[in-house]
Design a protein around this motif. Structure first.
Motif, PDB file in Angstrom:
ATOM      1  N   VAL A  25    -127.019  31.479 -82.642  1.00 47.03           N
ATOM      2  CA  VAL A  25    -127.520  30.559 -83.999  1.00 47.03           C
ATOM      3  C   VAL A  25    -128.366  31.591 -84.766  1.00 47.03           C
ATOM      4  CG1 VAL A  25    -127.443  28.216 -82.935  1.00 47.03           C
ATOM      5  CG2 VAL A  25    -129.305  29.604 -82.500  1.00 47.03           C
ATOM      6  N   ASN A  26    -128.345  31.287 -86.049  1.00 50.43           N
ATOM      7  CA  ASN A  26    -129.403  31.869 -87.023  1.00 50.43           C
ATOM      8  C   ASN A  26    -130.631  31.060 -87.343  1.00 50.43           C
ATOM      9  OD1 ASN A  26    -128.061  34.358 -87.326  1.00 50.43           O
ATOM     10  ND2 ASN A  26    -126.466  33.427 -88.485  1.00 50.43           N
ATOM     11  N   GLU A  27    -131.937  31.714 -87.684  1.00 55.53           N
ATOM     12  CA  GLU A  27    -132.930  31.051 -87.905  1.00 55.53           C
ATOM     13  C   GLU A  27    -132.378  29.805 -89.311  1.00 55.53           C
ATOM     14  OE1 GLU A  27    -137.500  31.421 -89.503  1.00 55.53           O
ATOM     15  OE2 GLU A  27    -136.461  33.202 -88.758  1.00 55.53           O
ATOM     16  N   GLY A  28    -132.758  28.719 -89.225  1.00 55.28           N
ATOM     17  CA  GLY A  28    -132.456  27.797 -90.144  1.00 55.28           C
ATOM     18  C   GLY A  28    -131.071  27.027 -89.742  1.00 55.28           C
ATOM     19  N   ASP A  29    -130.274  27.396 -88.932  1.00 53.64           N
ATOM     20  CA  ASP A  29    -129.039  26.677 -88.629  1.00 53.64           C
ATOM     21  C   ASP A  29    -129.336  25.210 -88.029  1.00 53.64           C
ATOM     22  OD1 ASP A  29    -127.619  28.814 -89.335  1.00 53.64           O
ATOM     23  OD2 ASP A  29    -126.995  29.534 -87.307  1.00 53.64           O
ATOM     24  N   LEU A  30    -128.370  24.398 -88.461  1.00 54.13           N
ATOM     25  CA  LEU A  30    -128.564  22.905 -88.088  1.00 54.13           C
ATOM     26  C   LEU A  30    -128.473  22.993 -86.547  1.00 54.13           C
ATOM     27  CD1 LEU A  30    -129.059  20.054 -88.352  1.00 54.13           C
ATOM     28  CD2 LEU A  30    -126.455  19.802 -89.112  1.00 54.13           C
ATOM     29  N   LEU A  31    -129.201  22.490 -85.787  1.00 53.73           N
ATOM     30  CA  LEU A  31    -128.738  22.363 -84.211  1.00 53.73           C
ATOM     31  C   LEU A  31    -128.530  20.946 -83.779  1.00 53.73           C
ATOM     32  CD1 LEU A  31    -132.208  24.253 -82.886  1.00 53.73           C
ATOM     33  CD2 LEU A  31    -129.722  25.198 -83.136  1.00 53.73           C
ATOM     34  N   LEU A  32    -129.229  19.738 -84.391  1.00 52.19           N
ATOM     35  CA  LEU A  32    -128.659  18.575 -83.886  1.00 52.19           C
ATOM     36  C   LEU A  32    -129.528  17.676 -84.784  1.00 52.19           C
ATOM     37  CD1 LEU A  32    -131.414  17.281 -82.235  1.00 52.19           C
ATOM     38  CD2 LEU A  32    -130.704  18.741 -80.437  1.00 52.19           C
ATOM     39  N   THR A  33    -129.024  16.304 -84.686  1.00 50.55           N
ATOM     40  CA  THR A  33    -129.526  15.386 -85.622  1.00 50.55           C
ATOM     41  C   THR A  33    -130.212  14.111 -84.582  1.00 50.55           C
ATOM     42  OG1 THR A  33    -127.808  15.800 -87.258  1.00 50.55           O
ATOM     43  CG2 THR A  33    -129.012  13.871 -87.611  1.00 50.55           C
ATOM     44  N   ILE A  34    -131.374  13.556 -84.992  1.00 56.70           N
ATOM     45  CA  ILE A  34    -132.191  12.426 -84.577  1.00 56.70           C
ATOM     46  C   ILE A  34    -132.163  11.644 -85.542  1.00 56.70           C
ATOM     47  CG2 ILE A  34    -134.107  11.629 -83.469  1.00 56.70           C
ATOM     48  CD1 ILE A  34    -134.809  14.712 -82.351  1.00 56.70           C
ATOM     49  N   GLU A  35    -131.843  10.219 -85.008  1.00 56.14           N
ATOM     50  CA  GLU A  35    -131.986   9.127 -86.084  1.00 56.14           C
ATOM     51  C   GLU A  35    -133.263   8.323 -85.443  1.00 56.14           C
ATOM     52  OE1 GLU A  35    -129.874   4.917 -85.766  1.00 56.14           O
ATOM     53  OE2 GLU A  35    -128.616   6.138 -86.622  1.00 56.14           O
ATOM     54  N   ALA A  36    -134.101   8.206 -86.535  1.00 56.17           N
ATOM     55  CA  ALA A  36    -135.335   7.399 -86.063  1.00 56.17           C
ATOM     56  C   ALA A  36    -135.602   6.474 -87.440  1.00 56.17           C
ATOM     57  CB  ALA A  36    -136.552   8.315 -86.134  1.00 56.17           C
ATOM     58  N   MET A  37    -135.849   5.041 -87.237  1.00 53.52           N
ATOM     59  CA  MET A  37    -135.830   4.042 -87.881  1.00 53.52           C
ATOM     60  C   MET A  37    -134.867   4.112 -89.187  1.00 53.52           C
ATOM     61  SD  MET A  37    -140.087   4.197 -88.090  1.00 53.52           S
ATOM     62  CE  MET A  37    -140.131   3.132 -89.545  1.00 53.52           C
TER      63      MET A  37
END
Length: 74
Positions: A25-37
C-alpha cells in the motif's frame, strides 16, 4: 523494519476491507471503511509499506483505539 498499527478513530462497524495481508500500500491508499451513525468513514494508509495483518472482518463492531490492521514500513 518498523511496523505501525492502524487503530479505529471512532466507534462503528466495518463495512468493507480493501486490502489483505501481504498487499503493498502507498500512503493515502484506502484501507477500509467504517460506518458510524449512518455515515461511512474511510480509513487511509498513514504510510507506504506492506500490510502485515488485518485484525477485523466486515461486520465487526469496533471501538475507538481497536486495532484494525498493521503495516510494515518499507
Amino acid at each position: 523494519m518498523a511496523q505501525e498499527t492502524v487503530t479505529s478513530p471512532l466507534p462503528g462497524k466495518i463495512v468493507s476491507i480493501r486490502v489483505s495481508a501481504g498487499e503493498k500500500v502507498n500512503e493515502g491508499d484506502l484501507l477500509l471503511t467504517i460506518e458510524a451513525m449512518k455515515m461511512e468513514n474511510e480509513i487511509i494508509a498513514p504510510l507506504t509499506g506492506t500490510v502485515a495483518s488485518v485484525a477485523v472482518l466486515p461486520g465487526t463492531a469496533v471501538q475507538i483505539g481497536d486495532e484494525l490492521l498493521s503495516i510494515e514500513e518499507g
